[in-house]
Design a protein around this motif. Structure first.
Motif, PDB file in Angstrom:
ATOM      1  N   UNK A  25       0.840  -1.197   0.000  1.00 30.70           N
ATOM      2  CA  UNK A  25       0.000   0.000   0.000  1.00 30.70           C
ATOM      3  C   UNK A  25       0.876   1.248   0.000  1.00 30.70           C
ATOM      4  N   UNK A  26       0.287   2.378  -0.304  1.00 28.56           N
ATOM      5  CA  UNK A  26       0.987   3.661  -0.222  1.00 28.56           C
ATOM      6  C   UNK A  26       1.609   3.858   1.158  1.00 28.56           C
ATOM      7  N   UNK A  27       0.801   3.552   2.205  1.00 35.12           N
ATOM      8  CA  UNK A  27       1.258   3.799   3.572  1.00 35.12           C
ATOM      9  C   UNK A  27       2.548   3.059   3.884  1.00 35.12           C
ATOM     10  N   UNK A  28       2.578   1.763   3.559  1.00 33.84           N
ATOM     11  CA  UNK A  28       3.747   0.990   3.950  1.00 33.84           C
ATOM     12  C   UNK A  28       4.899   1.222   2.986  1.00 33.84           C
TER      13      UNK A  28
ATOM     14  N   UNK B 262      -0.218  -2.025  -4.710  1.00 32.87           N
ATOM     15  CA  UNK B 262      -1.583  -2.078  -5.217  1.00 32.87           C
ATOM     16  C   UNK B 262      -2.270  -0.721  -5.089  1.00 32.87           C
ATOM     17  N   UNK B 263      -3.235  -0.500  -5.941  1.00 31.90           N
ATOM     18  CA  UNK B 263      -4.074   0.695  -5.873  1.00 31.90           C
ATOM     19  C   UNK B 263      -5.482   0.242  -5.535  1.00 31.90           C
ATOM     20  N   UNK B 264      -6.284   1.132  -4.945  1.00 34.57           N
ATOM     21  CA  UNK B 264      -7.710   0.784  -4.825  1.00 34.57           C
ATOM     22  C   UNK B 264      -8.308   0.451  -6.204  1.00 34.57           C
ATOM     23  N   UNK B 265      -7.671   0.930  -7.269  1.00 27.52           N
ATOM     24  CA  UNK B 265      -8.184   0.655  -8.615  1.00 27.52           C
ATOM     25  C   UNK B 265      -7.760  -0.705  -9.145  1.00 27.52           C
ATOM     26  N   UNK B 266      -6.814  -1.358  -8.511  1.00 30.41           N
ATOM     27  CA  UNK B 266      -6.390  -2.682  -8.995  1.00 30.41           C
ATOM     28  C   UNK B 266      -4.999  -3.014  -8.512  1.00 30.41           C
ATOM     29  N   UNK B 267      -4.614  -4.246  -8.791  1.00 32.55           N
ATOM     30  CA  UNK B 267      -3.362  -4.770  -8.262  1.00 32.55           C
ATOM     31  C   UNK B 267      -2.163  -4.323  -9.083  1.00 32.55           C
TER      32      UNK B 267
ATOM     33  N   UNK C  18      -5.142   6.807 -12.527  1.00 35.38           N
ATOM     34  CA  UNK C  18      -5.793   5.496 -12.635  1.00 35.38           C
ATOM     35  C   UNK C  18      -7.308   5.649 -12.699  1.00 35.38           C
ATOM     36  N   UNK C  19      -7.842   6.586 -11.887  1.00 34.83           N
ATOM     37  CA  UNK C  19      -9.291   6.793 -11.883  1.00 34.83           C
ATOM     38  C   UNK C  19      -9.773   7.274 -13.252  1.00 34.83           C
ATOM     39  N   UNK C  20      -8.922   8.041 -13.940  1.00 36.98           N
ATOM     40  CA  UNK C  20      -9.295   8.536 -15.270  1.00 36.98           C
ATOM     41  C   UNK C  20      -9.125   7.439 -16.330  1.00 36.98           C
TER      42      UNK C  20
END
Lengths: 370, 370
Positions: A82-85, A151-156, B94-96
């Motif tokens: 994730x972004x955080x880690x 990973x993004x909330x939009x996909x891996x 990515x959202x776009x």
């Protein structure tokens, strides 16, 4: 010197590196690093599970070789990508005052390799790193080839970099600490290499599956053959403009299933790939491209390995076909809106199809939900 | 076709690109992009200030050329170069649903160029991007050469990637909207090129300073000469293993001052560089390396441009010398603990010194605090 059973060279010019495979290589890590990279300091990135099982051996080995090191221990699990880690890993590297010429060690499975590799790619605009994969999945697949990311909330894996390691040390003894389920998950990626373009390897796996699972010499050989296969593909197409996409066999379906199950323990990566490979073969058969008996043979082999092969075996309630299709469309292997899939003409005969009709996929998935 | 006054080619093989410099080029952007990159979609990353001043022109131009686009507008200011806003930019891409073959446009000053360039480098493991620099600083320095990144609490630009743009469009008319202070800040980087290794350019700047500030043809010429200089250095040493470090003249001191003032409006980047260049020359003179009258000449030129040249002119209370030294040590241009500085033998005669004694720097800073 060290217990090196197999060496695979990845001949990428000034970014060339070796993959060393052998028993208890972590105990030799300090000596191997000191010999190859004199004068560096090391930042080890690992997760709390691997830290318990393997870190003491690595630290003892680095200390014995007189190498300076610091450690960053992250939580275990796919959600670590994730972004955080990522931020935590990069800031940890900077806080340890590691310099651009120092080296990061990724000690762990695919998650740690991807995350630590990406952190190395962007800390101080690029530091070198060494992969020390401790899972079968990481040893045969993710530690080789330089794909790193989160990973993004939009996909891996939608965020990352191509960043080759300077060395890969695959210690076979670390696989003994894996659960049978984790080992089987990695085995799905082993099978993938046979399915792509090496029917003989698939047959060899059918013969040697028991020995590979039991930990005989066939295990090291299987890993070396997978690494050699991957190295060959990466040499041909480092940044996936072409044939490297074949390595995604089963992954477009698999990623959609992983997203649907929240990248959780409900479905491990290799389990998603196992179901995805069966779906890719089944869809190809449905399109009249591949003999359907090949799908049966693959299913039998994966089942024997304890892997799921159908959508019904994905635990919990599966999202709607529309949700799965949306995840498939967001997968980064999309070009100009047309769906790109790895399809196949049979075992060992996969190919890239850039113009797959979304409606055909959607109705196939509807049928497969049963 | 377009109002291109100067073209500078950066001949980096398969990553080669052009820098186009001219009046009102944003109005021609759509046509220039459509011609060079057929069939792409565009994701524009900009900040709220630039969005007001320049975005409508760019959108009109893209629309006129029939190009699809989406926009991500971030807050203005150096603090935008953070993990948070990097995440926002990447997730916005990515959202776009922009694909790997699409292009990101960085419309803004150095902050936007660095951030959007870095976001392009890591979204989908690397997308192409176009720099449309709207500040003097960005036109002569940060938009050229592929250094992208964000700041860390540990220091400036410590996180990032080398990622070359596909094209740079420098529209001279955007400079008319800059405040005199912003223009002067960018001018510090112009002067830097003369100080490094081009005494003749420094003399030319002394002659033409008034015309450059007034917006005559010398302005475009100065920008083109800076870009050509930078392109030459980047060609020789893309990833700063050697001579590219000369471009950091004044930056080690400058970054420490920027960190000390919280990367805020108290001290703009170019203002920090101006003071830093004077300190680098002063320190070199103190070491008996450079004639002290050169320092005086530089001070006079920077003063005429409205730039600060002494520590006393940095607004607010300066941190302790120890704090400044800690910031200097964390700067990424450190190797094996020894301080690396760009020192000089006089105007146009800068060189890399890898073994600077921290005590000499510290006592020099003590004296300069006055």
């Amino acid at each position: 010197m060290a217990n090196i059973a197999h060496t695979v060279h990845v001949g990428l010019g000034d970014r060339a590196y070796d993959i060393l495979i052998g028993d208890r290589l972590l105990d030799d890590a300090g000596a191997l690093l000191a010999e190859r990279f004199p004068g560096r300091r090391y930042g080890i990135i690992t997760d709390d599970n691997v830290a318990k099982a393997q870190l003491p051996r690595l630290l003892a080995s680095l200390d014995a070789a007189g190498l300076q090191h610091s450690e960053i221990v992250l939580p275990a699990g796919e959600s670590t990508k994730s972004w955080d880690l990522l931020g935590q890993a990069v800031e940890g590297i900077l806080a340890a005052r590691l310099e651009r010429g120092d080296l990061i060690i990724a000690l762990g499975g695919g998650v740690i390799g991807d995350l630590a590799g990406f952190a190395s790619a962007i800390a101080r605009r690029g530091m070198g790193f060494v992969q020390m994969p401790t899972s079968l999945l990481a040893q045969v697949d993710s530690s080789v080839g330089g794909k790193t990311g989160i990973n993004s909330p939009h996909g891996k894996n939608l965020i990352g970099a191509f960043h080759q390691p300077k060395l890969v040390l695959a210690d076979l003894s670390t696989l003994d600490t894996l659960s049978p389920r984790q080992f089987a998950s990695g085995y799905a990626e082993v099978v993938k290499y046979g399915l792509i373009d090496d029917e003989a390897f698939f047959f060899w796996l059918e013969e040697n599956q028991a020995e590979i699972f039991a930990g005989g010499p066939a295990r090291g050989e299987a890993i070396a053959r997978c690494c050699a296969h991957k190295a060959r593909v990466v040499l041909e197409d480092e940044t996936e403009l072409g044939v490297r996409a074949l390595l995604n066999l089963g992954h477009t379906f698999g990623h959609a299933l992983e997203k649907d199950t929240g990248y959780s323990d409900r479905l491990l990566h290799g389990e998603g790939v196992a179901v995805g490979m069966v779906l890719a073969h089944g869809f190809s058969a449905r399109q009249g491209l591949a003999p359907s008996q090949d799908t049966g043979r693959i299913v039998a082999h994966l089942k024997k390995a304890g892997l799921p092969t159908t959508l019904a075996e994905v635990p919990g309630t599966l999202g709607s076909t529309e949700a799965l299709m949306a995840a498939i469309a967001q997968d980064k292997k999309v070009s100009r809106g047309a769906l790109t899939f790895i399809l196949t003409r049979g075992i060992g005969r996969a190919f890239i199809e850039k113009n797959v009709d979304p409606k055909a996929v959607s109705s196939f998935l509807d049928d497969m939900r049963g």
